[in-house]
Enzyme design. Structure first.
Site, PDB file in Angstrom:
ATOM      1  N   ASP A 222       0.837  -1.208   0.000  1.00 17.57           N
ATOM      2  CA  ASP A 222       0.000   0.000   0.000  1.00 17.57           C
ATOM      3  C   ASP A 222       0.869   1.255   0.000  1.00 17.57           C
ATOM      4  O   ASP A 222       0.629   2.202  -0.766  1.00 17.57           O
ATOM      5  CB  ASP A 222      -1.008  -0.005   1.168  1.00 17.57           C
ATOM      6  CG  ASP A 222      -0.387  -0.336   2.517  1.00 17.57           C
ATOM      7  OD1 ASP A 222       0.805  -0.692   2.564  1.00 17.57           O
ATOM      8  OD2 ASP A 222      -1.101  -0.240   3.536  1.00 17.57           O
ATOM      9  N   ASP A 246       0.632  -7.075 -10.915  1.00 16.65           N
ATOM     10  CA  ASP A 246      -0.386  -6.696 -11.899  1.00 16.65           C
ATOM     11  C   ASP A 246      -0.846  -5.265 -11.634  1.00 16.65           C
ATOM     12  O   ASP A 246      -0.891  -4.421 -12.532  1.00 16.65           O
ATOM     13  CB  ASP A 246      -1.575  -7.665 -11.802  1.00 16.65           C
ATOM     14  CG  ASP A 246      -2.706  -7.272 -12.732  1.00 16.65           C
ATOM     15  OD1 ASP A 246      -2.428  -6.972 -13.901  1.00 16.65           O
ATOM     16  OD2 ASP A 246      -3.868  -7.238 -12.267  1.00 16.65           O
ATOM     17  N   ASP A 250       0.446  -1.433 -13.758  1.00 20.62           N
ATOM     18  CA  ASP A 250      -0.441  -0.464 -14.416  1.00 20.62           C
ATOM     19  C   ASP A 250      -0.184   0.941 -13.876  1.00 20.62           C
ATOM     20  O   ASP A 250      -0.162   1.918 -14.620  1.00 20.62           O
ATOM     21  CB  ASP A 250      -1.922  -0.806 -14.191  1.00 20.62           C
ATOM     22  CG  ASP A 250      -2.498  -1.679 -15.300  1.00 20.62           C
ATOM     23  OD1 ASP A 250      -1.724  -2.437 -15.916  1.00 20.62           O
ATOM     24  OD2 ASP A 250      -3.722  -1.603 -15.542  1.00 20.62           O
TER      25      ASP A 250
END
Ligand code: IPM
Ligand code: MG
Length: 361
Positions: A222, A246, A250
């Protein structure tokens, strides 16, 4: 002759891989590389033709090849299908069946595109990081999985599981990559909650002992997501599990300006590499010659480097892309409000890259 299998897939996959293949053909001719191309189906395109997102004979074909160039899979027409039979399953299966456990997603920024990021130019200029994502384990593949009726209500389940050898081999890829870069590995985890992450911590530390000149730090996932937008330049190589990778890849891609620019390589122990743009199938713009082919073209550059041992050819492709951008050419995804000049289509962008390649000394 080196055999390359092209799996165009769905959405904008066919148009971007077409340009990447043309670039490969052009650069191969200049460097005396002998490439033979073959096309096959994956994803929704394969579902429509054969009833399955990846047929066995396509896996066999890829196994016999040097490298695979993939477009993208998925689209709204298959969104209602169960996970087991969706287009994405084809992609997951090819990664798993070819043993491609190491996914390299470099995010760097072309100086001409610094202004295309949603972050301030001084935060973005000079970003050069590599996400090393574990690709064949973790939540994506763990068993048990599924949706079942338990005590009268539906229950969904997935399993996050990693063995130590799976962690060690991806950690090694990260340290090897870092040794050739700025010699810093950030291991991204959730060890304050997950036992799996605690094992990652231990194993990554053990592997680190073999790389005395590479610095290792650990970062909670996080706070890593937060630091990526605050201070992206602090990162060199990031290593993490399948799902975290993943998501973070992005994010890393987008801070450089456009998801349309980011390439990837998936490597394993078998010697075959799979190369695909990080962006998805973008069904909303598919088939209209609007897509940005540069991520696919830069994936082809990674193919030259990692599967064909042709680093000079890869550099030529990257430099051609850089010159096209420096000259102000943009596809729609890269256009800012103050941009002057035409917005190019997918084919025209491919043409310009090839033109630059061919005029290089
Ligand atoms: C990616 C994609 C895939 C993934 C999807 C399409 C299955 O998001 O390559 O990042 O989650 O790995
Ligand atoms: Mg993704």
């Amino acid at each position: 002759m080196d055999r390359i299998i092209v799996l165009p897939g769905d959405g904008i996959g066919p148009e971007v891989t077409r340009e990447a293949r043309r670039v490969l053909e052009a650069v191969a001719a200049r460097h005396g590389l002998k490439l033979g191309f073959e096309e096959a189906l994956i994803g929704g395109a394969s579902i429509e033709a054969t009833g399955t997102p990846l047929a066995d004979d396509v896996v066999a074909l890829c196994r016999e090849s040097r490298a695979v160039l993939l477009g993208a899979v998925g689209g709204p027409q298959w969104d209602e299908m169960p996970v087991e039979t969706r287009p994405e399953k084809g992609l997951l299966r090819i990664r798993k069946d070819l043993g491609l456990f190491a996914n390299l997603r470099p995010a760097s920024v072309f100086s001409a595109l610094v202004g295309a990021s949603s972050l301030r130019p001084e935060v973005v200029d000079g970003i050069d990081l590599l996400v090393v994502r574990e690709l064949t384990g973790g939540l994506y593949f763990g068993e048990p999985r599924g949706i079942a009726l338990v005590e009268g209500e539906r229950e969904g389940r997935n399993t996050m599981v990693y063995t130590e050898h799976e962690i060690a081999r991806i950690a090694r890829v990260a340290f090897e990559s870092a040794a050739r870069r700025r010699r810093h590995v950030t291991h991204v985890h959730k060890a304050n909650v997950l036992e799996v992450s605690q094992l990652w911590m231990q194993v990554v530390e053990e592997v680190a002992r073999d790389y005395a000149d590479v610095e290792l730090s650990h970062q909670l996932v996080d706070s890593c997501a937060m630091l990526l937008v605050r201070e992206p330049k602090r990162f060199d190589v990031m290593v993490t599990s399948n799902l975290f990778g993943d998501i973070l890849s992005d994010e890393a891609a987008m801070i450089t300006g456009s998801l349309g620019m980011l390439p990837s390589a998936s490597l394993g122990e078998g010697g075959i590499g799979l190369y695909e743009p990080v962006h998805g199938s973008a069904p909303d713009i598919a088939g209209q010659d609007l897509a940005n082919p540069l991520a696919a073209i830069l994936s082809a550059a990674m193919l030259l480097e990692h599967s064909l041992d042709a680093a000079p050819a890869a550099t030529e492709v990257r430099e051609a892309v850089s010159r096209v951008l420096a000259a102000g050419h943009r596809t729609g995804d890269l256009v800012l409000d103050d941009h002057e000049g035409d917005t190019l289509g997918c084919r025209a962008m491919g043409d310009l890259v090839i033109e630059q390649l061919e005029s290089a000394p």
